[in-house]
Motif scaffolding. Structure first.
Motif, mmCIF file in Angstrom:
data_model
loop_
_atom_site.group_PDB
_atom_site.id
_atom_site.type_symbol
_atom_site.label_atom_id
_atom_site.label_comp_id
_atom_site.label_asym_id
_atom_site.label_seq_id
_atom_site.Cartn_x
_atom_site.Cartn_y
_atom_site.Cartn_z
ATOM 1 N N HIS A 168 0.792 -1.244 -0.014
ATOM 2 C CA HIS A 168 0.180 -0.139 -0.067
ATOM 3 C C HIS A 168 0.760 1.290 -0.061
ATOM 4 O O HIS A 168 0.484 2.323 -0.441
ATOM 5 C CB HIS A 168 -0.956 -0.053 1.187
ATOM 6 C CG HIS A 168 -0.384 0.196 2.375
ATOM 7 N ND1 HIS A 168 0.474 -0.827 3.279
ATOM 8 C CD2 HIS A 168 -0.396 1.283 3.307
ATOM 9 C CE1 HIS A 168 0.504 -0.469 4.210
ATOM 10 N NE2 HIS A 168 0.511 1.044 4.249
ATOM 11 N N LEU A 169 2.091 1.164 0.458
ATOM 12 C CA LEU A 169 3.150 2.469 0.418
ATOM 13 C C LEU A 169 3.731 2.462 -0.723
ATOM 14 O O LEU A 169 4.660 3.295 -0.814
ATOM 15 C CB LEU A 169 3.810 2.361 1.786
ATOM 16 C CG LEU A 169 3.140 2.658 3.035
ATOM 17 C CD1 LEU A 169 3.993 2.594 4.152
ATOM 18 C CD2 LEU A 169 2.438 3.937 2.981
ATOM 19 N N ALA A 170 3.902 1.219 -1.635
ATOM 20 C CA ALA A 170 4.565 1.217 -2.719
ATOM 21 C C ALA A 170 3.878 0.614 -4.064
ATOM 22 O O ALA A 170 4.145 -0.261 -4.411
ATOM 23 C CB ALA A 170 5.705 0.343 -2.317
ATOM 24 N N ARG A 171 3.361 1.811 -4.653
ATOM 25 C CA ARG A 171 2.626 1.578 -5.709
ATOM 26 C C ARG A 171 3.228 1.800 -6.974
ATOM 27 O O ARG A 171 2.678 1.280 -8.246
ATOM 28 C CB ARG A 171 1.274 1.952 -5.686
ATOM 29 C CG ARG A 171 0.279 1.986 -4.356
ATOM 30 C CD ARG A 171 -0.708 2.569 -4.087
ATOM 31 N NE ARG A 171 -0.186 4.071 -3.874
ATOM 32 C CZ ARG A 171 -0.954 4.763 -3.428
ATOM 33 N NH1 ARG A 171 -2.080 4.742 -2.925
ATOM 34 N NH2 ARG A 171 -0.494 6.262 -3.061
ATOM 35 N N THR A 172 4.172 2.663 -7.105
ATOM 36 C CA THR A 172 4.861 3.139 -8.315
ATOM 37 C C THR A 172 6.360 2.804 -8.148
ATOM 38 O O THR A 172 6.799 2.753 -6.991
ATOM 39 C CB THR A 172 4.875 4.606 -8.562
ATOM 40 O OG1 THR A 172 5.296 5.057 -7.655
ATOM 41 C CG2 THR A 172 3.114 4.821 -8.605
ATOM 42 N N LEU A 199 8.823 4.632 -8.058
ATOM 43 C CA LEU A 199 9.539 5.514 -7.114
ATOM 44 C C LEU A 199 8.938 5.479 -5.574
ATOM 45 O O LEU A 199 9.729 5.476 -4.831
ATOM 46 C CB LEU A 199 8.926 6.862 -7.483
ATOM 47 C CG LEU A 199 9.630 8.309 -6.399
ATOM 48 C CD1 LEU A 199 11.076 8.142 -6.726
ATOM 49 C CD2 LEU A 199 9.205 9.583 -6.997
ATOM 50 N N GLU A 200 7.662 5.074 -5.452
ATOM 51 C CA GLU A 200 7.106 5.023 -4.254
ATOM 52 C C GLU A 200 7.821 3.610 -3.714
ATOM 53 O O GLU A 200 8.177 3.296 -2.330
ATOM 54 C CB GLU A 200 5.599 4.638 -4.299
ATOM 55 C CG GLU A 200 4.874 6.143 -4.358
ATOM 56 C CD GLU A 200 3.414 5.885 -4.234
ATOM 57 O OE1 GLU A 200 2.926 4.520 -4.471
ATOM 58 O OE2 GLU A 200 2.537 6.645 -4.251
ATOM 59 N N ILE A 201 8.182 2.683 -4.581
ATOM 60 C CA ILE A 201 8.811 1.271 -4.134
ATOM 61 C C ILE A 201 10.382 1.822 -3.599
ATOM 62 O O ILE A 201 10.586 1.316 -2.393
ATOM 63 C CB ILE A 201 9.006 0.450 -4.966
ATOM 64 C CG1 ILE A 201 7.608 -0.218 -5.536
ATOM 65 C CG2 ILE A 201 10.132 -0.716 -4.717
ATOM 66 C CD1 ILE A 201 7.595 -1.132 -6.763
ATOM 67 N N ASP A 202 11.021 2.430 -4.457
ATOM 68 C CA ASP A 202 12.351 2.833 -3.761
ATOM 69 C C ASP A 202 12.264 3.776 -2.764
ATOM 70 O O ASP A 202 13.097 3.448 -1.717
ATOM 71 C CB ASP A 202 13.047 3.780 -5.033
ATOM 72 C CG ASP A 202 13.348 3.019 -6.179
ATOM 73 O OD1 ASP A 202 13.396 1.841 -6.077
ATOM 74 O OD2 ASP A 202 13.328 3.699 -7.359
ATOM 75 N N VAL A 203 11.196 4.709 -2.508
ATOM 76 C CA VAL A 203 11.329 5.745 -1.267
ATOM 77 C C VAL A 203 10.996 4.566 0.218
ATOM 78 O O VAL A 203 11.354 4.581 1.062
ATOM 79 C CB VAL A 203 10.325 6.838 -1.326
ATOM 80 C CG1 VAL A 203 10.096 7.451 -0.166
ATOM 81 C CG2 VAL A 203 10.935 7.921 -2.401
ATOM 82 N N THR A 204 9.924 3.755 -0.103
ATOM 83 C CA THR A 204 9.461 2.611 0.949
ATOM 84 C C THR A 204 10.874 1.972 1.218
ATOM 85 O O THR A 204 10.747 1.651 2.362
ATOM 86 C CB THR A 204 8.289 1.975 0.562
ATOM 87 O OG1 THR A 204 7.204 2.917 -0.107
ATOM 88 C CG2 THR A 204 7.792 1.161 1.790
ATOM 89 N N GLU A 251 12.785 3.927 3.281
ATOM 90 C CA GLU A 251 12.287 4.067 4.842
ATOM 91 C C GLU A 251 12.577 2.881 5.583
ATOM 92 O O GLU A 251 12.789 3.108 6.791
ATOM 93 C CB GLU A 251 10.631 4.568 4.442
ATOM 94 C CG GLU A 251 10.690 5.853 4.131
ATOM 95 C CD GLU A 251 9.161 6.088 3.767
ATOM 96 O OE1 GLU A 251 8.796 7.339 3.635
ATOM 97 O OE2 GLU A 251 8.327 5.357 3.386
#
Length: 192
Positions: free
Chosen positions: A19-23, A25-30, A33
């Motif tokens: 749910h925090l990693a849908r794209t 870029l979101e995967i990399d940021v997550t 984190e």
């Protein structure tokens, strides 16, 4: 595609989305984190264990960090200095940690509310932090020197973490600024 941007072989076999990693870029940021959370916990355990090799005193990583920040540059610090230098806002927790360090004989409090209260290490605190630095050098710094190219990357890593800290601080201010009152989420509601 540059060498840095090539996917890790076999990574396409892993489900990295949630749910925090849908794209991408979101995967990399997550993943950063999640790595930060794990690193923070490992760092706290390291601090506690290293201190335990010096003296029999139970301290959390945050309490150990306060001790070393108080010792930094061998000058007294106010509670606001400590909060600012550690990027913390939880003054009651910092006060609790300071009381614990004072009771352990590592830190002394000087001044008053009228003249300004400061904290500095005691002679015992000085000896403990010196011994901690010695053990840190033998166990941690030596390990860092044994990993090829790691020492050269640490300055870049610190700079990157400071930049990311600033981004999180700005995002937190924006979230606080734009926070709306909203009704409680209905656990029975679907599709909202």
């Amino acid at each position: 595609m540059s060498k840095e941007n090539k996917p890790v072989p076999g990574s396409e076999l892993l489900d990295r989305g949630w749910h925090l990693a849908r794209t991408p870029l979101e995967i990399d940021v997550t993943e950063v984190e999640y790595a930060l959370m794990r690193s923070y916990e490992a760092f706290g355990r390291w601090q506690a264990e290293c201190l335990a090799t010096v003296i029999e005193f139970s301290a959390t990583g945050a309490e150990n960090a306060l001790l070393h920040v108080i010792r930094m540059n061998d000058r007294p610090k106010t509670i606001h200095d400590l909060a600012h230098m550690t990027n913390r806002e939880d003054i009651p927790n910092i006060q609790y940690s300071l009381r614990k360090l004072i009771k352990g004989g590592f830190v002394k409090r000087t001044g008053s509310g009228r003249t300004g209260v400061t904290y500095e290490v005691t002679p015992l605190g000085h000896r403990v932090t010196e011994r901690y630095a010695d053990i840190r050098s033998v166990l941690l710094i030596d390990a860092v020197t044994r990993v090829p190219d790691l020492a050269a990357k640490l300055a870049d890593a610190a700079h990157t973490l400071e930049l990311v800290t600033g981004i999180y601080e700005q995002a937190a201010r924006a979230a606080a600024t734009h926070r709306r009152r909203h009704p409680q989420l209905d656990p029975e509601a679907e599709g909202d």
